[in-house]
Design a protein around this motif. Structure first.
Motif, PDB file in Angstrom:
ATOM      1  N   MET A  35       8.983   2.917  -6.816  1.00 26.53           N
ATOM      2  CA  MET A  35       7.920   1.999  -7.235  1.00 26.53           C
ATOM      3  C   MET A  35       6.897   1.770  -6.135  1.00 26.53           C
ATOM      4  O   MET A  35       5.693   1.686  -6.395  1.00 26.53           O
ATOM      5  CB  MET A  35       8.542   0.667  -7.668  1.00 26.53           C
ATOM      6  N   ARG A  36       7.363   1.683  -4.893  1.00 23.98           N
ATOM      7  CA  ARG A  36       6.441   1.385  -3.799  1.00 23.98           C
ATOM      8  C   ARG A  36       5.294   2.399  -3.694  1.00 23.98           C
ATOM      9  O   ARG A  36       4.120   1.993  -3.632  1.00 23.98           O
ATOM     10  CB  ARG A  36       7.190   1.286  -2.463  1.00 23.98           C
ATOM     11  N   PRO A  37       5.569   3.710  -3.682  1.00 29.44           N
ATOM     12  CA  PRO A  37       4.436   4.637  -3.575  1.00 29.44           C
ATOM     13  C   PRO A  37       3.490   4.579  -4.771  1.00 29.44           C
ATOM     14  O   PRO A  37       2.292   4.848  -4.625  1.00 29.44           O
ATOM     15  CB  PRO A  37       5.096   6.012  -3.445  1.00 29.44           C
ATOM     16  N   LEU A  38       3.999   4.235  -5.951  1.00 25.98           N
ATOM     17  CA  LEU A  38       3.117   4.071  -7.105  1.00 25.98           C
ATOM     18  C   LEU A  38       2.135   2.928  -6.872  1.00 25.98           C
ATOM     19  O   LEU A  38       0.946   3.034  -7.198  1.00 25.98           O
ATOM     20  CB  LEU A  38       3.925   3.806  -8.371  1.00 25.98           C
ATOM     21  N   LEU A  39       2.647   1.828  -6.302  1.00 25.05           N
ATOM     22  CA  LEU A  39       1.779   0.687  -6.023  1.00 25.05           C
ATOM     23  C   LEU A  39       0.852   0.972  -4.845  1.00 25.05           C
ATOM     24  O   LEU A  39      -0.335   0.605  -4.876  1.00 25.05           O
ATOM     25  CB  LEU A  39       2.627  -0.548  -5.731  1.00 25.05           C
ATOM     26  N   GLU A  40       1.366   1.635  -3.819  1.00 24.56           N
ATOM     27  CA  GLU A  40       0.544   1.903  -2.644  1.00 24.56           C
ATOM     28  C   GLU A  40      -0.525   2.943  -2.915  1.00 24.56           C
ATOM     29  O   GLU A  40      -1.492   3.048  -2.158  1.00 24.56           O
ATOM     30  CB  GLU A  40       1.432   2.331  -1.480  1.00 24.56           C
ATOM     31  N   GLN A  41      -0.367   3.702  -3.998  1.00 22.15           N
ATOM     32  CA  GLN A  41      -1.432   4.616  -4.393  1.00 22.15           C
ATOM     33  C   GLN A  41      -2.673   3.830  -4.811  1.00 22.15           C
ATOM     34  O   GLN A  41      -3.801   4.302  -4.670  1.00 22.15           O
ATOM     35  CB  GLN A  41      -0.962   5.504  -5.544  1.00 22.15           C
ATOM     36  N   VAL A  42      -2.453   2.615  -5.311  1.00 21.51           N
ATOM     37  CA  VAL A  42      -3.557   1.746  -5.701  1.00 21.51           C
ATOM     38  C   VAL A  42      -4.135   1.047  -4.478  1.00 21.51           C
ATOM     39  O   VAL A  42      -5.345   1.046  -4.250  1.00 21.51           O
ATOM     40  CB  VAL A  42      -3.086   0.691  -6.724  1.00 21.51           C
ATOM     41  N   ARG A  43      -3.238   0.445  -3.676  1.00 21.22           N
ATOM     42  CA  ARG A  43      -3.675  -0.326  -2.508  1.00 21.22           C
ATOM     43  C   ARG A  43      -2.456  -0.593  -1.642  1.00 21.22           C
ATOM     44  O   ARG A  43      -1.370  -0.873  -2.146  1.00 21.22           O
ATOM     45  CB  ARG A  43      -4.311  -1.642  -2.959  1.00 21.22           C
ATOM     46  N   ALA A  44      -2.630  -0.534  -0.336  1.00 26.68           N
ATOM     47  CA  ALA A  44      -1.517  -0.804   0.580  1.00 26.68           C
ATOM     48  C   ALA A  44      -1.028  -2.241   0.406  1.00 26.68           C
ATOM     49  O   ALA A  44      -1.824  -3.167   0.218  1.00 26.68           O
ATOM     50  CB  ALA A  44      -1.959  -0.579   2.021  1.00 26.68           C
ATOM     51  N   LEU A  45       0.286  -2.419   0.477  1.00 25.55           N
ATOM     52  CA  LEU A  45       0.880  -3.744   0.290  1.00 25.55           C
ATOM     53  C   LEU A  45       0.887  -4.490   1.624  1.00 25.55           C
ATOM     54  O   LEU A  45       1.939  -4.883   2.151  1.00 25.55           O
ATOM     55  CB  LEU A  45       2.297  -3.607  -0.269  1.00 25.55           C
ATOM     56  N   ASP A  46      -0.305  -4.730   2.156  1.00 33.20           N
ATOM     57  CA  ASP A  46      -0.437  -5.260   3.508  1.00 33.20           C
ATOM     58  C   ASP A  46       0.108  -6.675   3.663  1.00 33.20           C
ATOM     59  O   ASP A  46       0.488  -7.079   4.770  1.00 33.20           O
ATOM     60  CB  ASP A  46      -1.911  -5.251   3.938  1.00 33.20           C
ATOM     61  N   ASP A  47       0.131  -7.450   2.576  1.00 35.69           N
ATOM     62  CA  ASP A  47       0.568  -8.841   2.664  1.00 35.69           C
ATOM     63  C   ASP A  47       1.956  -9.043   2.055  1.00 35.69           C
ATOM     64  O   ASP A  47       2.290 -10.145   1.629  1.00 35.69           O
ATOM     65  CB  ASP A  47      -0.447  -9.761   1.979  1.00 35.69           C
ATOM     66  N   TRP A  48       2.766  -7.992   2.029  1.00 38.85           N
ATOM     67  CA  TRP A  48       4.068  -8.076   1.356  1.00 38.85           C
ATOM     68  C   TRP A  48       4.926  -9.224   1.881  1.00 38.85           C
ATOM     69  O   TRP A  48       5.515  -9.976   1.104  1.00 38.85           O
ATOM     70  CB  TRP A  48       4.822  -6.752   1.477  1.00 38.85           C
ATOM     71  N   GLN A  49       5.011  -9.411   3.185  1.00 36.93           N
ATOM     72  CA  GLN A  49       5.862 -10.461   3.731  1.00 36.93           C
ATOM     73  C   GLN A  49       5.374 -11.846   3.318  1.00 36.93           C
ATOM     74  O   GLN A  49       6.184 -12.725   2.967  1.00 36.93           O
ATOM     75  CB  GLN A  49       5.948 -10.343   5.258  1.00 36.93           C
TER      76      GLN A  49
END
Length: 253
Positions: A35-49
């Motif tokens: 799932m992570r690469p599918l989401l990061e293809q849209v935008r980096a999850l920079d604020d995940w924490q």
């Protein structure tokens, strides 16, 4: 259908596999590593924490007071065209008819709003854009979506299990649902089951790692989640999930 990282595939193949699963059986379980690469293809999850930490600031679900005080949540509503920006709408109640929620249907439920720092952040922006595009592919005639986003924390106490779906096995009365695990601490069980209209179980899986996800065609299948209990009764225990629902704006609620 379960999608894991055990079989290497590119993102286009992953999307196609998930699309076929939704078309064929109405649901898919996706491990967070996929799932992570599918989401990061849209935008980096920079604020995940910071996104994860926001679950510590959820408010009690007062509508469940008669059956237990184990659920905390916040809520937000968005709208989206087939392309372009996903826009947050004015705060409004969450409503389900008794047909879909026999426990709390036919009432307007007002929950505390999602913090702007969460709704405007990179992680949620990526999730919303992904769901709009992925489910939009499955519904090419839909021009605009009504999107609701729920932050849930289910707490478990010794002798008081937390109920992720107190209404039981159900449909949400929308077109599509994404359930995304954010955090799972000191929890046992919480198994998701998928059922057809006759009640036959079609599949089951447990969200255990961050970004593990369930993709559900709500018009075709029913879903429920078993109660959660503390693994160590002396420690706090909770299950944090994000639920995103999409309904065509052309449909009435």
């Amino acid at each position: 259908m379960t999608l894991t990282a055990s079989t290497p595939r590119d993102l286009a193949d992953t999307r196609l596999t998930l699309t076929h699963a939704l078309q064929r059986v109405g649901f898919a379980f996706v491990e967070g590593s996929c799932m992570r690469p599918l989401l990061e293809q849209v935008r980096a999850l920079d604020d995940w924490q910071a996104f994860v930490a926001s679950w510590d600031r959820l408010e009690p679900d007062a509508y469940l007071a008669s059956v237990g005080r184990y659920r905390r949540r916040r809520h937000a509503v968005f709208s989206a065209e087939r392309t372009g920006l996903v826009r947050r709408e004015a705060h409004q109640p969450h409503y389900q008819s008794l047909k879909y929620n026999p426990l709390q249907g036919d009432i307007e439920r007002w929950f505390e709003p999602m913090a702007e720092s969460v709704s405007d952040g990179a992680t949620l922006s990526s999730i919303l854009a992904f769901t709009r595009d992925f489910f939009g592919n499955l519904s090419p005639d839909t021009g605009a979506w009504h999107i609701e986003v729920h932050q849930f924390r289910i707490e478990a106490l010794p002798g008081e299990p937390g109920q992720p779906t107190p209404e039981g096995v159900h449909r949400d009365g929308v077109d599509y649902v994404l359930v995304l695990l954010v955090d799972r601490t000191n929890i046992v069980s919480g198994t998701t089951t998928i059922h057809d209209a006759e009640g036959r179980q079609l599949g089951s899986f447990t969200l255990t790692a961050p970004l593990d996800a369930a993709l559900v065609d709500d018009a075709r299948v029913f879903h429920g989640v078993t109660a959660v209990t503390p693994e160590d009764p002396s420690l706090s225990a909770h299950r944090d999930v994000l639920v995103v629902t999409l309904r065509s704006k052309a449909r009435t609620s």
